[in-house]
Design a protein around this motif. Structure first.
Motif, PDB file in Angstrom:
ATOM      1  N   ARG A  44       0.838  -1.204   0.000  1.00  0.00           N
ATOM      2  CA  ARG A  44       0.000   0.000   0.000  1.00  0.00           C
ATOM      3  C   ARG A  44       0.873   1.254   0.000  1.00  0.00           C
ATOM      4  O   ARG A  44       0.565   2.240  -0.679  1.00  0.00           O
TER       5      ARG A  44
ATOM      6  N   ALA B  19       2.131   1.903  -3.437  1.00  0.00           N
ATOM      7  CA  ALA B  19       1.060   2.469  -4.271  1.00  0.00           C
ATOM      8  C   ALA B  19       0.868   3.948  -3.959  1.00  0.00           C
ATOM      9  O   ALA B  19       0.697   4.780  -4.856  1.00  0.00           O
ATOM     10  N   HIS B  20       0.909   4.298  -2.662  1.00  0.00           N
ATOM     11  CA  HIS B  20       0.820   5.707  -2.270  1.00  0.00           C
ATOM     12  C   HIS B  20       1.975   6.494  -2.879  1.00  0.00           C
ATOM     13  O   HIS B  20       1.815   7.653  -3.276  1.00  0.00           O
TER      14      HIS B  20
ATOM     15  N   ASP C 238      -1.493  -4.150 -11.996  1.00  0.00           N
ATOM     16  CA  ASP C 238      -0.745  -3.140 -11.231  1.00  0.00           C
ATOM     17  C   ASP C 238      -1.604  -1.900 -11.008  1.00  0.00           C
ATOM     18  O   ASP C 238      -1.699  -1.381  -9.890  1.00  0.00           O
ATOM     19  N   CYS C 239      -2.227  -1.430 -12.092  1.00  0.00           N
ATOM     20  CA  CYS C 239      -3.068  -0.230 -12.005  1.00  0.00           C
ATOM     21  C   CYS C 239      -4.282  -0.475 -11.123  1.00  0.00           C
ATOM     22  O   CYS C 239      -4.708   0.414 -10.364  1.00  0.00           O
TER      23      CYS C 239
ATOM     24  N   VAL D 156      -3.214  -0.104  -7.448  1.00  0.00           N
ATOM     25  CA  VAL D 156      -3.036   1.293  -7.046  1.00  0.00           C
ATOM     26  C   VAL D 156      -4.401   1.955  -6.867  1.00  0.00           C
ATOM     27  O   VAL D 156      -4.650   2.657  -5.886  1.00  0.00           O
TER      28      VAL D 156
ATOM     29  N   TRP E 174      -6.700   5.655 -11.955  1.00  0.00           N
ATOM     30  CA  TRP E 174      -5.974   4.388 -12.020  1.00  0.00           C
ATOM     31  C   TRP E 174      -6.862   3.235 -12.454  1.00  0.00           C
ATOM     32  O   TRP E 174      -6.407   2.322 -13.169  1.00  0.00           O
TER      33      TRP E 174
END
Length: 378
Positions: free
Chosen positions: A132, A135-136, A179-180, A183, A199
């Protein structure tokens, strides 16, 4: 500009909770340790693949032997049952050999070994909090440098206002639909629908026309579902309706989506002002809006490389000195600082506490000798 951008890439890796594996991600050196851990997992996976390949070869040999019998002796005009040897082997295969093939535990044993190898390494691997945090970090890069998300997904660092790459990596990589999706899911879970829309749109675009892979967490249906609701929460009812209808093509029995479609159609029929498809996504304002905007404007400014002394602020007076340590000195500082790096804190009444907007980590190291770096490192 490039040096500042590289620094920020390192900094976003530091935005991890103390109780997680995020402690390890305190420098690019630690990222290399994670790369080394994955290399070990690859070695375990190679062994698993070799064992599975051997298992499948054994099954293929059995298949070839059985089919050759049906193409040969059982295809003869004479009655194969008249051959007592053939009859015995037929009964044996059906009662013994097929049973051994169908109920073989070899596949389970192979995957069990792989899982055990992974379990032994699990304590040294990233946790969910680290994922996480990473992703941030991507979303922070997107915001601070005003990056075009679609270009970022393709491995290019391009600002929305300028299609030219302002930062180039020596080795480029691209993001997948999964992946997107991840996120976007991190933003979605925090009710940050500004980022989740951007995203999830990329996730849907990349999922379309591609086959699902077993390592993926999300699917096209998942991305459509989350994107539709994200658009609804931002007031774009038309897009929410269109995406929900598309989702029903893949999952026509989904009662919840049918209910959403009816709700969106009702909202559009009522002609509410917030249902326009022409709405522009607006980034939510934060608590530290003024300082955030000033910081991001500075990061997005292009020009020649900074001079040796850069004035950051006149009131208060803040100066940044560039190139005041060598690469070797910086490496030495990191070496001494890493064991004691902890999440940086801010004042919170009489105590200190971590804050989401402060992404650095700091280390207080005693001065050991004249040759050893000391003092506060962050």
């Amino acid at each position: 500009m490039c040096s500042c951008f590289t620094l920020f890439i390192v900094l976003y890796l530091l935005n991890m909770p103390d109780e997680s594996f995020g402690e390890m991600f305190t420098s690019m050196l630690s990222v290399n340790q994670a790369v080394s851990a994955e290399r070990k997992l690859i070695d375990h996976l190679i062994i698993y693949i070799e064992h599975e390949a051997q298992r499948l070869e054994d099954i293929k040999r059995f298949f070839s032997r059985v089919t050759s019998l049906h193409d040969g002796i059982y295809n003869e005009p004479s009655d194969p049952i008249a051959n007592p040897i053939a009859a015995f082997k037929l009964v044996k295969r059906l009662k013994s050999e097929w049973l051994n093939v169908v109920h073989s535990t070899e596949a389970e044993e192979n995957i069990k070994v792989l899982r055990e190898d992974y379990r032994r390494m699990e304590s040294s691997l990233p946790k969910l909090e680290d994922l996480r945090g990473a992703a941030h970090g991507l979303m922070r890069l997107q915001d601070v440098y005003n990056l075009h998300v679609e270009s970022l997904v393709r491995g290019h660092f391009q600002q929305i206002s300028d299609p030219v790459d302002f930062y180039k990596l020596s080795v480029s990589d691209m993001l997948s639909g999964d992946d997107c999706f991840l996120v976007g899911k991190v933003a979605y879970d925090l009710e940050d629908y500004y980022h989740s829309v951007l995203w999830f749109e990329e996730a849907v675009r990349l999922f379309r026309g591609t086959e699902w892979s077993p390592e993926n967490e999300g699917t096209l249906e998942d991305a459509l579902d989350h994107l539709a609701f994200s658009h609804f929460k931002t007031g774009n009812i038309s897009h929410a309706l269109s995406l929900s209808r598309e989702l029903l093509l893949h999952d026509p029995m989904n009662r919840r989506v049918h209910f959403n479609v009816e709700k969106y159609e009702k909202l559009l029929n009522e002609n509410l002002p917030a249902t326009s498809s022409g709405l522009t996504l607006k980034r939510p304002d934060g608590i530290y809006l003024r300082t955030r905007n000033a910081y991001e404007q500075l990061c997005q400014t292009k020009g020649s490389q900074p001079i040796r002394r850069e004035i950051i602020s006149l009131q208060p007076y803040v100066v940044l000195f560039h190139g005041f340590v060598t690469q070797a000195e910086a490496k030495n500082i990191r070496k001494y600082a890493m064991p004691g790096l902890r999440r940086s804190v801010v004042a919170s009444g009489m105590n200190q506490a971590t804050a989401e907007y402060r992404i650095s980590k700091s280390s207080l190291r005693p001065r050991i000798s004249k040759q050893s770096p000391g003092g506060r490192v962050s």
